[in-house]
Design a protein around this motif. Sequence first.
Motif, PDB file in Angstrom:
ATOM      1  N   UNK A 364       0.808  -1.214   0.000  1.00  0.00           N
ATOM      2  CA  UNK A 364       0.000   0.000   0.000  1.00  0.00           C
ATOM      3  C   UNK A 364       0.844   1.268   0.000  1.00  0.00           C
ATOM      4  N   UNK A 365       1.955   1.285   0.755  1.00  0.00           N
ATOM      5  CA  UNK A 365       2.715   2.526   0.799  1.00  0.00           C
ATOM      6  C   UNK A 365       3.396   2.831  -0.535  1.00  0.00           C
ATOM      7  N   UNK A 366       3.370   1.875  -1.472  1.00  0.00           N
ATOM      8  CA  UNK A 366       3.914   2.134  -2.806  1.00  0.00           C
ATOM      9  C   UNK A 366       3.073   3.159  -3.559  1.00  0.00           C
ATOM     10  N   UNK A 367       1.814   3.340  -3.161  1.00  0.00           N
ATOM     11  CA  UNK A 367       0.947   4.293  -3.857  1.00  0.00           C
ATOM     12  C   UNK A 367       1.508   5.701  -3.729  1.00  0.00           C
ATOM     13  N   UNK A 368       1.929   6.073  -2.518  1.00  0.00           N
ATOM     14  CA  UNK A 368       2.474   7.414  -2.347  1.00  0.00           C
ATOM     15  C   UNK A 368       3.790   7.557  -3.102  1.00  0.00           C
ATOM     16  N   UNK A 369       4.604   6.498  -3.103  1.00  0.00           N
ATOM     17  CA  UNK A 369       5.843   6.553  -3.877  1.00  0.00           C
ATOM     18  C   UNK A 369       5.555   6.704  -5.366  1.00  0.00           C
ATOM     19  N   UNK A 370       4.456   6.108  -5.817  1.00  0.00           N
ATOM     20  CA  UNK A 370       4.021   6.256  -7.196  1.00  0.00           C
ATOM     21  C   UNK A 370       3.840   7.743  -7.526  1.00  0.00           C
ATOM     22  N   UNK A 555       2.277   9.776 -26.909  1.00  0.00           N
ATOM     23  CA  UNK A 555       1.433  10.598 -26.023  1.00  0.00           C
ATOM     24  C   UNK A 555       1.607  10.260 -24.541  1.00  0.00           C
ATOM     25  N   UNK A 556       1.905   8.981 -24.214  1.00  0.00           N
ATOM     26  CA  UNK A 556       2.113   8.604 -22.810  1.00  0.00           C
ATOM     27  C   UNK A 556       3.382   9.257 -22.262  1.00  0.00           C
ATOM     28  N   UNK A 557       4.452   9.269 -23.066  1.00  0.00           N
ATOM     29  CA  UNK A 557       5.689   9.914 -22.633  1.00  0.00           C
ATOM     30  C   UNK A 557       5.486  11.412 -22.441  1.00  0.00           C
ATOM     31  N   UNK A 681       0.766   4.494 -20.523  1.00  0.00           N
ATOM     32  CA  UNK A 681      -0.428   5.297 -20.255  1.00  0.00           C
ATOM     33  C   UNK A 681      -1.079   4.858 -18.942  1.00  0.00           C
ATOM     34  N   UNK A 682      -1.065   3.550 -18.689  1.00  0.00           N
ATOM     35  CA  UNK A 682      -1.572   3.054 -17.409  1.00  0.00           C
ATOM     36  C   UNK A 682      -0.707   3.591 -16.270  1.00  0.00           C
ATOM     37  N   UNK A 683       0.591   3.682 -16.500  1.00  0.00           N
ATOM     38  CA  UNK A 683       1.488   4.228 -15.487  1.00  0.00           C
ATOM     39  C   UNK A 683       1.148   5.681 -15.181  1.00  0.00           C
ATOM     40  N   UNK A 687       0.341   7.245 -11.563  1.00  0.00           N
ATOM     41  CA  UNK A 687       1.032   8.386 -10.972  1.00  0.00           C
ATOM     42  C   UNK A 687       0.021   9.418 -10.478  1.00  0.00           C
ATOM     43  N   UNK A 688      -0.997   9.681 -11.292  1.00  0.00           N
ATOM     44  CA  UNK A 688      -2.032  10.651 -10.910  1.00  0.00           C
ATOM     45  C   UNK A 688      -2.765  10.205  -9.653  1.00  0.00           C
TER      46      UNK A 688
END
Length: 900
Positions: A364-370, A555-557, A681-683, A687-688
């Motif tokens: 779960x804490x990976x979300x904030x690192x994302x 567009x993803x980049x 694009x999923x990444x 991140x958002x």
Amino acid sequence: MMFKNFTSRLLTALSRNLPRRLVRRDPMLENVPGRAAQAVPAAMAAHCQACARATEDQLYLQFASHPEGLTAQEADAIREVSGLNQTGDQQPAPWWLHLWHCYRNPFNLLLTVLGLVSYATDDLTAALVIGAMVFISTFMHFIQEARSNKAADALKAMVSNTATVLRSDAQNGRSETAEVAISQLVPGDLIKLSAGDMIPADLRILSAKDLFISQAALTGESLPVEKHAWEKKPIAADPLELNTLCFMGTNVVSGTAIAMVIATGSKTWFGQLAERVVQEDTQPNAFQAGISKVSWLLIRFMMVMTPVVLVINGYTKGDWWEAALFALSVAVGLTPEMLPMIVTSTLAKGAVKLSRQKVIVKRLDAIQNFGAMDILCTDKTGTLTQDKIVLERHTDVLGVTSDDVLHLAWLNSHYQTGLKNLLDVAVLEAGDASGAHNSLKVDEIPFDFDRRRMSVVVAENDQNHRLICKGALEEMLSICTLVQLNGEIVPLTDVLLGRIRRITDDLNQQGLRVVAVAHKVMPSRTQGYGVTDESSLILAGYIAFLDPPKESTAPALEALQRKGVTVKILTGDNPLVARKVCKDVGLRAETVLIGSDIDVLDDLQLLHVARETTVFAKLTPMHKERIVRVLRGEGHVVGFMGDGINDAPALRAADIGISVDSAVDIAKEAADIILLEKSLMVLEQGVTEGRRTFANMLKYIKMTASSNFGNVFSVLVASAFLPFLPMLPLHLLIQNLIYDVSQVAIPFDNVDEEQLAKPQRWNAGDIGRFMVFFGPISSVFDILTFSLMWWVFKANTVEAQTLFQSGWFIEGLLSQTLIVHMIRTRKVPFIQSRASWPLCIMTLMVVVTGIALIYSPVAGFLQLQALPLSYFPWLIAILAGYMVLTQCVKGWFVRRYGWQ
């Protein structure tokens, strides 16, 4: 000590929501002196040694197994006795233990002490309110963690690893392979191993070919160890040195094997260690370090201000016991007791939302690192490209189409039993199987990332064997001395070598990935073949593959760049191919740094080069890991995306490891995030969401810190001049209780787009500055309220203190609730930025509850009283002024310091 352990306890509580990784980011035995064997009982070592000595027949007898494997019914029966293949730290805690952990944080303990003191002094009302606070805090934390556990288990099930098991068909006695979840393995199961597989249990090797195992997770040894089906030396005292055993937590680097499961779950070597060794993370990730700093900031503030309140009230009022109770109540008001619940629920909500976007969160804490990630390192194949490789050309050394080269490549791909990659699949689809019956496989030499090639040996007749080798061009040229040219075998001269390089460079510049094919004929022999036989080969030609860029890559980049994320390509491919693909997707690639250049740089030099370099090519796994580490060392939050065996070290080294559901086992185990769709694009969406999750956590901390600082400042002013307490301890507790309940909706709040535009990171200094600037604003209007109650409503005697305290109780509660909407956005609240409907409803409920309380029958019981209606126009004016001043200060603060 109670406060010192808060952060570690909070993070431990959070980690209980997460699927445990079999291979940890830090080795389990990092802080344990000596080898792992010292921590495991003698009975375990004796069991391992007995299994190493046993013959195959003895093993089948001991574990009630068969050469064809167990039947499904037999496996079910054994599982009833042996249990699931899970170590102790993977087992869910019973509900009562979970409830205890939710209660056992320093803030609840402080509240409990205060409640006991109140009860001992016959202040039953205060004791009841404090008990309600403890109950609500613990119960809400318990519910949120239970929901998080359920969500995490469901997400984990979507990407759980499997093992290839031999299952016997009871009806016809034949053996079939089946993919079985690792947790379902039982002693006696026969499993197949190949490169990239995790070792899912303790195993005894029955047959093996060039099997190399990485045991770094258990022994710390960096080099892989070769395993065999028989002991080549006397039985060792240390089971980790036995040639025939493999242990849970290790992984296959290369080769193939068939092995029998000899221990599962807590009975494995890894499971025994998990019960005896306390795991301490020596290097917290960005989230853990950030929340630790913020927690200590709030705790230090509480520990400084509480004694000050005690001294001032005790000295001015003369009642030190009442002052002590009031100071403890202030300490409770300063304590962010809802922080564990807010963090857990916010992260869990983010994980569930990401799962709808095909992003599975393992930690779960990976979300904030994302959300904090500012550099993304990724492989090229399948990320920038379509991951649908097509065999575009098969030519001789001069670039002329050659069916002979295709046939040799097809035999190599067809007969290899290791990890078949997309290149092999493309060769098999393009080749012709008609010639396979003329040859018989004799042996193979598996691929590894140092040689960057693999070979098979086939028998074409009784007298001769043919070794067929394919691999990266430079590595192949180093072992070739002859060239097959126009049906003749000629020496590989410097002139011919230069011509070969020009032809292959031309293919690379067209974006084609070139693999060389070579062979040689040798007299047949019975002993096995090895790497030393890959010498004096005849270069036959090349096979060239096309992996075109995805339409969505450019567009993803661009979207990631707008979000403040720098993308760097770390690939083992040819630099010319890498540059061509990057150019096609709009990625700057003027300079390409290759692995051999990195070898001559120290870490400081590599850091300077890595800052400006976008594309790194011809890298080994250790090169990738080193690049990630030096970038992290400069303070960047680094993500790494990969799916192969060679990506595992870098995945572990990164702040956030990202892999895909189709990755090899070791990559999925090392990753924090699993993508069900391999797309940048999923990444970008992930991140958002990571930034949205972080923003909502930060809101709670900002609101709590600034509001609490303002309250304490107001208390200090009032305590110095009033002949009575500005608010009773009971009033502070009730106010804090009502306010805490309203914070439950913060994880569901909206976030302004501006806050999602750049990486978000914990910054305790910014939070401290925010607290100092915005806290005193509320104190200005608290003092106005004091003046209003003292001079306008004449609540200026000890006998009228209840009216005074009721007036500040309502104003303090409403201003504290209003600050939620003022601080949640840098814009004008209610007009330019609106809170989510759950947060609006909760704040409205707080307003209604607070006002209703002073007019209810329990007002006298709580030592409050009804306020005259003439008070409320004054209250509206005070709150309006509070909003205007806060908005003005906010505009200045944003221009001066920015807004996180």
